[in-house]
Design an enzyme around this catalytic site. Sequence first.
Site, PDB file in Angstrom:
ATOM      1  N   HIS A   1       9.753   2.447   2.400  1.00 55.22           N
ATOM      2  CA  HIS A   1       9.078   3.156   2.238  1.00 55.22           C
ATOM      3  C   HIS A   1       7.886   3.928   2.439  1.00 55.22           C
ATOM      4  O   HIS A   1       8.483   5.178   2.720  1.00 55.22           O
ATOM      5  CB  HIS A   1       8.930   2.114   4.471  1.00 55.22           C
ATOM      6  CG  HIS A   1       8.938   0.723   4.224  1.00 55.22           C
ATOM      7  ND1 HIS A   1       8.962  -0.369   4.880  1.00 55.22           N
ATOM      8  CD2 HIS A   1      10.429  -0.290   3.676  1.00 55.22           C
ATOM      9  CE1 HIS A   1       9.216  -1.594   4.617  1.00 55.22           C
ATOM     10  NE2 HIS A   1      10.210  -1.356   4.196  1.00 55.22           N
TER      11      HIS A   1
ATOM     12  N   GLU B   1      11.085   6.211   5.373  1.00 59.62           N
ATOM     13  CA  GLU B   1      10.007   6.275   5.242  1.00 59.62           C
ATOM     14  C   GLU B   1       9.600   8.150   4.574  1.00 59.62           C
ATOM     15  O   GLU B   1       9.747   8.546   4.705  1.00 59.62           O
ATOM     16  CB  GLU B   1       9.400   6.176   6.341  1.00 59.62           C
ATOM     17  CG  GLU B   1       9.370   5.158   7.630  1.00 59.62           C
ATOM     18  CD  GLU B   1       8.867   4.004   7.611  1.00 59.62           C
ATOM     19  OE1 GLU B   1       7.488   3.774   6.396  1.00 59.62           O
ATOM     20  OE2 GLU B   1       8.856   2.715   8.010  1.00 59.62           O
TER      21      GLU B   1
ATOM     22  N   ARG C   1       0.874  -1.288  -0.266  1.00 62.20           N
ATOM     23  CA  ARG C   1       0.274  -0.108   0.196  1.00 62.20           C
ATOM     24  C   ARG C   1       0.788   0.847  -0.122  1.00 62.20           C
ATOM     25  O   ARG C   1       0.307   2.787  -0.026  1.00 62.20           O
ATOM     26  CB  ARG C   1      -0.572   0.205   0.917  1.00 62.20           C
ATOM     27  CG  ARG C   1      -0.149   0.349   2.502  1.00 62.20           C
ATOM     28  CD  ARG C   1      -0.659  -0.573   3.665  1.00 62.20           C
ATOM     29  NE  ARG C   1      -0.418  -0.419   5.100  1.00 62.20           N
ATOM     30  CZ  ARG C   1      -1.136  -1.372   6.241  1.00 62.20           C
ATOM     31  NH1 ARG C   1      -2.029  -0.961   6.236  1.00 62.20           N
ATOM     32  NH2 ARG C   1      -0.103  -0.830   6.587  1.00 62.20           N
TER      33      ARG C   1
ATOM     34  N   TYR D   1       4.865   5.188   5.801  1.00 61.84           N
ATOM     35  CA  TYR D   1       4.356   7.188   5.480  1.00 61.84           C
ATOM     36  C   TYR D   1       5.571   7.260   6.977  1.00 61.84           C
ATOM     37  O   TYR D   1       5.648   6.791   7.569  1.00 61.84           O
ATOM     38  CB  TYR D   1       3.400   7.469   5.180  1.00 61.84           C
ATOM     39  CG  TYR D   1       2.386   7.648   5.909  1.00 61.84           C
ATOM     40  CD1 TYR D   1       2.673   8.725   7.110  1.00 61.84           C
ATOM     41  CD2 TYR D   1       1.685   6.234   5.791  1.00 61.84           C
ATOM     42  CE1 TYR D   1       1.274   8.086   7.984  1.00 61.84           C
ATOM     43  CE2 TYR D   1       0.391   6.097   7.085  1.00 61.84           C
ATOM     44  CZ  TYR D   1       0.758   7.111   7.456  1.00 61.84           C
ATOM     45  OH  TYR D   1      -0.337   6.529   8.585  1.00 61.84           O
TER      46      TYR D   1
ATOM     47  N   ARG E   1       8.723  -8.437   8.022  1.00 61.82           N
ATOM     48  CA  ARG E   1       9.224  -9.694   8.861  1.00 61.82           C
ATOM     49  C   ARG E   1      10.065 -10.530   8.762  1.00 61.82           C
ATOM     50  O   ARG E   1      10.393 -11.476   9.578  1.00 61.82           O
ATOM     51  CB  ARG E   1       8.306  -9.983  10.037  1.00 61.82           C
ATOM     52  CG  ARG E   1       7.536  -8.584   9.708  1.00 61.82           C
ATOM     53  CD  ARG E   1       8.475  -7.856  11.289  1.00 61.82           C
ATOM     54  NE  ARG E   1       7.413  -6.324  11.266  1.00 61.82           N
ATOM     55  CZ  ARG E   1       7.628  -5.246  10.744  1.00 61.82           C
ATOM     56  NH1 ARG E   1       8.030  -5.861   9.972  1.00 61.82           N
ATOM     57  NH2 ARG E   1       7.052  -3.892  11.506  1.00 61.82           N
TER      58      ARG E   1
END
Length: 417
Positions: free
Chosen positions: A305, A379, A180, A307, A254
Site C-alpha cells: 500500500h 506502506e 489511489r 503512503y 475491510r
Amino acid sequence: MILAAFPSIFTVLLLGHSVTGLPVPPKPYLRRYVVECTLRDDSELRTLHSLVENDGLDVWDHDLPSKAGSMVTMMADQRLLRRIVKQFDCGRAINAQEVEKKVEKAQNDPGPDVDFFADYRSYKEITKKLQAYKGTAQLSVSLEVVGQSHEGRTIPVIRMANRLANPQKKIWLGCGQHAREWIAPASCMYLIDRFYSHFGNNERITQLLTTFEVLVAPQINPDGYEYSRDMDRFWRKNRRNNGFLRKAGVDLNRNWPNRWGLVGVSSNPNSDIYKGPSAGSEPEVAQVVKYVAGLKDLVAGVDVHSYGGLVLRSYGWATEPSPDEAILKPIGDAIAENMNAIHGMGYESQRSGELYPAAGAMDDWLYEKAHVKVGMTFEMRDKGNYGFLLPPSQIVPGGEELVEGVLTLAEQLQKLK
Ligand code: 0X9
Ligand code: ZN
C-alpha cells in the site's frame, strides 16, 4: 550462482579487448576453456608470464598480475588448460561456448525498463508488460489469472522461480487493493522487472528465487485503479454497485474473511472503509482468497500500500501483540532498516494495530487463515509530502525500496529455519 561466477569475463568480453589489446573476434572460443586461478607465489607469477609470452596464453584481465595472491582469468585450449590447472590453484574450467551463451544473455539482458517506470501505467499497459516476461531455461515464469473484477477485468498474478531448483516455499505479494495508492502497483511491477532481469546476475535475487517461488499480483483492484485514473484521483475502493448509491464500492481491505467487521470498519456503503455486505463478498477478494488458500507451502505474504513509509506486522485488528511478536518484530525492524538504507526514506516498523486497528484486512487473513509465518503490510513512500500524488520520478526509488524489503524478508525467513 550462474552469471556472476566469472564477472571479470563478462566485463572484459563486453569491452571487446584481451590483455594483448587486440580486439576479440566474434567467435573465438570453440573448444577453448575459461578458468579462474590464483597465483600463490612469485614462481607461479613467472610461469604465468612465460605462458603468455611463449605459449600464447590469453589472459583476460586488463593487466598481467604482478603480486602473489592475485586472481587471474584466462582462456586456453585443452592442452594448455591441463598445464595451467597443474601449475596454479584453479577453479572449475568452463567451456568457452558456455561463456559465449552467457555473454549473449548478458548483452540481451534488457535490465529494468527505464521508459516503463517513467510514469504510472494503465491497467492495460500493466497486463501487456506482464505478458512480455517469458521463462528461460533457468527461470520459470508463469502468468496466471486469479479471477475477475466486478467490471470483468482479469486479476493477473506472475510467478517466478529458479527452474532447476524448483523451490516449493512461496512468498506472496498483493498490490493495489486501494485504487489511489498508485506507487503500490508501480513498485510491484518494478520488483517483477528487477527480479526478472537480475536473476542469474545478482546474488541476492538469484538466491531468493532459488529458495522461494515469488508470486506477485500487481493489480488486485483494476476497476478502482482505472476509475482513479479517469474520474476521481482519490478513489480508494473497488467499483461494486451498491444499489441506489450506484458504484459506491467496497474497501477491499475491510472485506477479507477474517475477523470481518470487528473494528475499524463502516457499514455505510458511502464510507471509504465500507466493509461490504458480507465477508469475502467482493470478487476481487473472494478469488484471491481461493487462489492463495490453494497454494502449498506459503510462508510469507505482503500487502503493498501507500503512503507513510511503514512496515506493519500482525495483528492489525487488535492493539495487543500476536503470539509470534518475538519473531515478527525483529523481522519487521530489519526490513525497515534495510529499506531506509536505500534512500533514507524513514520507514518505521510497528505493529499494525498500533497504527489503528482495522479488521478484515489481507495481512491478518494471511497470518490467521493462510497460516503464513509472516504476514505484513508495507506502506510505501512517501511520509506525507506528496502522499497519494507521489510524482512518477519516485517510482524507481520506491521500487528499489520494495525490492530491498522483499529481499530482506526472504533472508530473514531463511534464518528462521
Ligand atoms: O487501512 C488500511 O487498509 C491500510 N492503510 S491505508 O492507508 N493504505 O489504507 C493499513 C492496513 C493495516 N492492516 C490492518 N489494519 N490489518
Ligand atoms: Zn491502502
